[in-house]
Design a protein around this motif. Structure first.
Motif, PDB file in Angstrom:
ATOM      1  N   GLY A 137      -5.380  -5.404  -2.472  1.00 32.81           N
ATOM      2  CA  GLY A 137      -5.770  -4.111  -1.932  1.00 32.81           C
ATOM      3  C   GLY A 137      -6.692  -4.234  -0.734  1.00 32.81           C
ATOM      4  N   ARG A 154      -0.348   0.914 -10.381  1.00 37.45           N
ATOM      5  CA  ARG A 154      -1.155   1.196  -9.195  1.00 37.45           C
ATOM      6  C   ARG A 154      -2.629   0.950  -9.493  1.00 37.45           C
ATOM      7  N   SER A 181      -3.445  -5.217 -13.939  1.00 37.75           N
ATOM      8  CA  SER A 181      -2.344  -4.869 -13.048  1.00 37.75           C
ATOM      9  C   SER A 181      -1.016  -5.152 -13.731  1.00 37.75           C
ATOM     10  N   GLU A 199      -3.145   3.955  -2.631  1.00 38.97           N
ATOM     11  CA  GLU A 199      -3.206   3.066  -3.792  1.00 38.97           C
ATOM     12  C   GLU A 199      -2.379   1.806  -3.549  1.00 38.97           C
ATOM     13  N   VAL A 200      -2.700   0.771  -4.289  1.00 35.87           N
ATOM     14  CA  VAL A 200      -1.913  -0.457  -4.285  1.00 35.87           C
ATOM     15  C   VAL A 200      -0.809  -0.318  -5.325  1.00 35.87           C
ATOM     16  N   LEU A 247       0.857  -1.183   0.000  1.00 37.22           N
ATOM     17  CA  LEU A 247       0.000   0.000   0.000  1.00 37.22           C
ATOM     18  C   LEU A 247       0.890   1.228   0.000  1.00 37.22           C
ATOM     19  N   PRO A 250      -7.346   0.260  -3.918  1.00 32.16           N
ATOM     20  CA  PRO A 250      -7.316  -0.902  -3.024  1.00 32.16           C
ATOM     21  C   PRO A 250      -8.659  -1.569  -2.795  1.00 32.16           C
ATOM     22  N   THR A 265      -9.319  -4.654  -5.435  1.00 30.98           N
ATOM     23  CA  THR A 265      -8.384  -5.740  -5.717  1.00 30.98           C
ATOM     24  C   THR A 265      -8.213  -6.639  -4.501  1.00 30.98           C
TER      25      THR A 265
END
Length: 271
Positions: A144, A135, A130, A113-114, A109, A138, A141
């Motif tokens: 996320g 990014r 992805s 955002e992831v 994280l 979250p 996903t």
């Protein structure tokens, strides 16, 4: 990229603004485009870009457009948070890949955002958006949701306050429902997200813990939703995540010994 309200003041901020202008959708930009995106005068942009090219952080192609240079990648590869984590995780990710021959991912994280640090994919793996260095939001996903479930309260509340982007009809966009899901993830120790980013993909994800036993990353296996048997995948993903946690020194994973890595490939999982 969000619009800037003021031009960057310091030289360092301006250099960052130039680098920040490049995105997945705009990996190559002209000088005019860089000037417009950074809201800097063309003369200033020309000088800054020249310095970045001289340092190898940007490269100028035969078409006159500028791209991120290899020197920037070389510097970024020294980041301890990414490199150490990736090196610790890679043997376990490889085991998961051998068991599934689908996408296996490692993410952290970063802000709200992831950020994806690694992905191993089979040739016939299900299509997903992805990518390494990419990014995503979250809430939509698998990795996320796991990361958000264990994020600081202020980060959770900021994201829950929305808006929550809808990727597919299955994307959770109500904060009350997302809160329930996050509580389930904390209780169960894993997350299953079905068709929330792409309708064709299902993700099984689990948390990776660091030396303080806090969640520092998440891993996932992404498989075709139509043929997935997620409950069969959960034990392998959880075991791999715990194995990485042990390597990172997580107290809760120390009693796992050296057998966890083998658990992830006791048998192949068919899809």
């Amino acid at each position: 990229m969000p619009p800037r309200t003021t031009s960057p003041a310091s030289v360092g901020a301006r250099l960052i603004a130039v680098l920040d202008a490049f995105t997945e959708r705009a990996p190559a930009l002209t000088l005019s485009e860089l000037s417009r995106r950074t809201e800097l005068p063309l003369t200033s942009t020309h000088r800054l870009v020249g310095e970045l090219v001289a340092g190898g952080l940007l490269e100028r192609g035969a078409d006159g457009r500028y791209r991120i240079g290899l020197r920037l990648w070389e510097i970024a590869s020294l980041a301890p948070r990414g490199v150490g984590l990736r090196e610790s995780a890679l043997p376990f990710l490889e085991d998961l890949y051998e068991a599934t021959h689908q996408h296996v991912q490692l993410a952290v994280l970063e802000g709200r955002e992831v950020l994806y640090l690694e992905r191993i994919s089979g040739r016939d793996a299900v299509s997903i958006i992805s990518r390494v260095g990419g990014r995503l939001a979250p809430h939509a996903t698998g990795v996320g949701v796991v990361l958000l479930a264990h994020a600081p309260v202020e980060v959770q509340e900021a994201i829950l306050a929305g808006p929550l982007r809808r990727f597919t009809p299955k994307t959770v966009t109500r904060s009350s429902e997302l809160r329930r899901i996050l509580a389930d993830v904390r209780r169960d120790g894993y997350a299953i997200t079905d068709g929330t980013v792409e309708t064709v993909a299902l993700s099984v994800a689990a948390p990776v813990r660091g030396p303080a036993d806090t969640v520092v990353a998440a891993i996932s296996v992404v498989v075709p939703a139509a043929s997935a048997q997620p409950r069969e995948i959960v034990p392998a993903v959880v075991a791999a995540a715990r194995g990485i946690s042990r390597v990172l020194g997580a107290p809760s994973a120390r009693d796992l010994g050296r057998t966890v890595r083998r658990e992830t490939h006791r048998r192949d999982l068919a899809f």
